[in-house]
Design a protein around this motif. Structure first.
Motif, PDB file in Angstrom:
ATOM      1  N   PRO A 185      20.418  -0.024   8.451  1.00  0.00           N
ATOM      2  CA  PRO A 185      21.800   0.379   8.753  1.00  0.00           C
ATOM      3  C   PRO A 185      22.089   0.331  10.251  1.00  0.00           C
ATOM      4  O   PRO A 185      21.244   0.702  11.067  1.00  0.00           O
ATOM      5  N   LEU A 186      23.275  -0.146  10.596  1.00  0.00           N
ATOM      6  CA  LEU A 186      23.712  -0.207  11.988  1.00  0.00           C
ATOM      7  C   LEU A 186      24.456   1.082  12.321  1.00  0.00           C
ATOM      8  O   LEU A 186      25.413   1.449  11.635  1.00  0.00           O
ATOM      9  N   ALA A 187      24.019   1.775  13.354  1.00  0.00           N
ATOM     10  CA  ALA A 187      24.642   3.039  13.756  1.00  0.00           C
ATOM     11  C   ALA A 187      26.112   2.811  14.089  1.00  0.00           C
ATOM     12  O   ALA A 187      26.469   1.843  14.751  1.00  0.00           O
ATOM     13  N   GLY A 188      26.959   3.683  13.589  1.00  0.00           N
ATOM     14  CA  GLY A 188      28.391   3.613  13.880  1.00  0.00           C
ATOM     15  C   GLY A 188      29.134   2.529  13.131  1.00  0.00           C
ATOM     16  O   GLY A 188      30.253   2.190  13.498  1.00  0.00           O
ATOM     17  N   HIS A 189      28.540   1.947  12.105  1.00  0.00           N
ATOM     18  CA  HIS A 189      29.190   0.878  11.358  1.00  0.00           C
ATOM     19  C   HIS A 189      29.424   1.265   9.894  1.00  0.00           C
ATOM     20  O   HIS A 189      29.192   0.478   8.987  1.00  0.00           O
ATOM     21  N   SER A 190      29.893   2.508   9.689  1.00  0.00           N
ATOM     22  CA  SER A 190      30.259   2.920   8.332  1.00  0.00           C
ATOM     23  C   SER A 190      31.550   2.229   7.941  1.00  0.00           C
ATOM     24  O   SER A 190      32.420   1.992   8.777  1.00  0.00           O
TER      25      SER A 190
END
Length: 124
Positions: free
Chosen positions: A93-98
Motif C-alpha cells: 500500500p502507498l501511504a496517503g493513497h486511499s
C-alpha cells in the motif's frame, strides 16, 4: 486477417484474452447461483482487469489502460469492500493513497498504458 475500424473498436484485446484464457466450466447446480454473478466490472473497455488475487481479509486487483488513451473508469465490485488504496507494483500500500468508495464504485484515472494495483480490504 483484418478487422473493421481500429483495434479498439474491433475489440481485439478482449478477443485475444478470450482465446488465450478461455472460460472453464465447472459442474454445479443452478441453486448455487440463481442469477449471473461477477465479482468485478470496469466501466471502460479501454481498462482491463488483469488479475485479482485473494489475500487474508483482502483482494489485490491489477488493472491497466490498453488503448493508449487517457480515461476515467469506475471499478465496481460485489465484494464487501471496507477500504481501497493504491499499491506499488510489489503490492505494498502507498501511504496517503486511499481511494474513496462511492455508490458508482471506485473512480480510477489512467494515462496511456498505465498500470494500477489496488488493495481492497474486505469487511469481516
Amino acid at each position: 486477417v483484418g478487422f473493421p475500424g481500429s483495434f479498439q473498436e474491433a475489440g481485439v484485446i478482449q478477443c485475444a484474452y478470450n482465446l488465450n484464457f478461455p472460460l472453464h466450466a465447472v459442474p454445479g447446480s443452478s441453486a448455487q447461483w440463481p442469477e449471473p454473478w461477477s465479482a468485478f466490472s470496469v466501466s471502460s473497455p479501454a481498462v482491463l482487469l488483469e488479475t485479482a488475487e485473494a489475500r487474508p481479509g483482502a483482494v489485490v486487483v491489477r488493472l491497466y489502460e490498453a488503448h493508449g488513451s487517457t480515461v476515467v473508469a469506475w471499478l465496481r465490485t460485489s465484494l464487501p469492500v471496507q477500504e481501497a488504496m493504491l499499491c506499488d507494483l510489489l503490492e505494498r500500500p502507498l501511504a496517503g493513497h486511499s481511494l474513496s468508495l462511492e455508490q458508482r464504485g471506485i473512480r480510477l484515472s489512467f494515462t496511456p498504458f498505465h498500470v494500477l494495483s489496488l488493495l481492497l480490504v474486505l469487511r469481516r
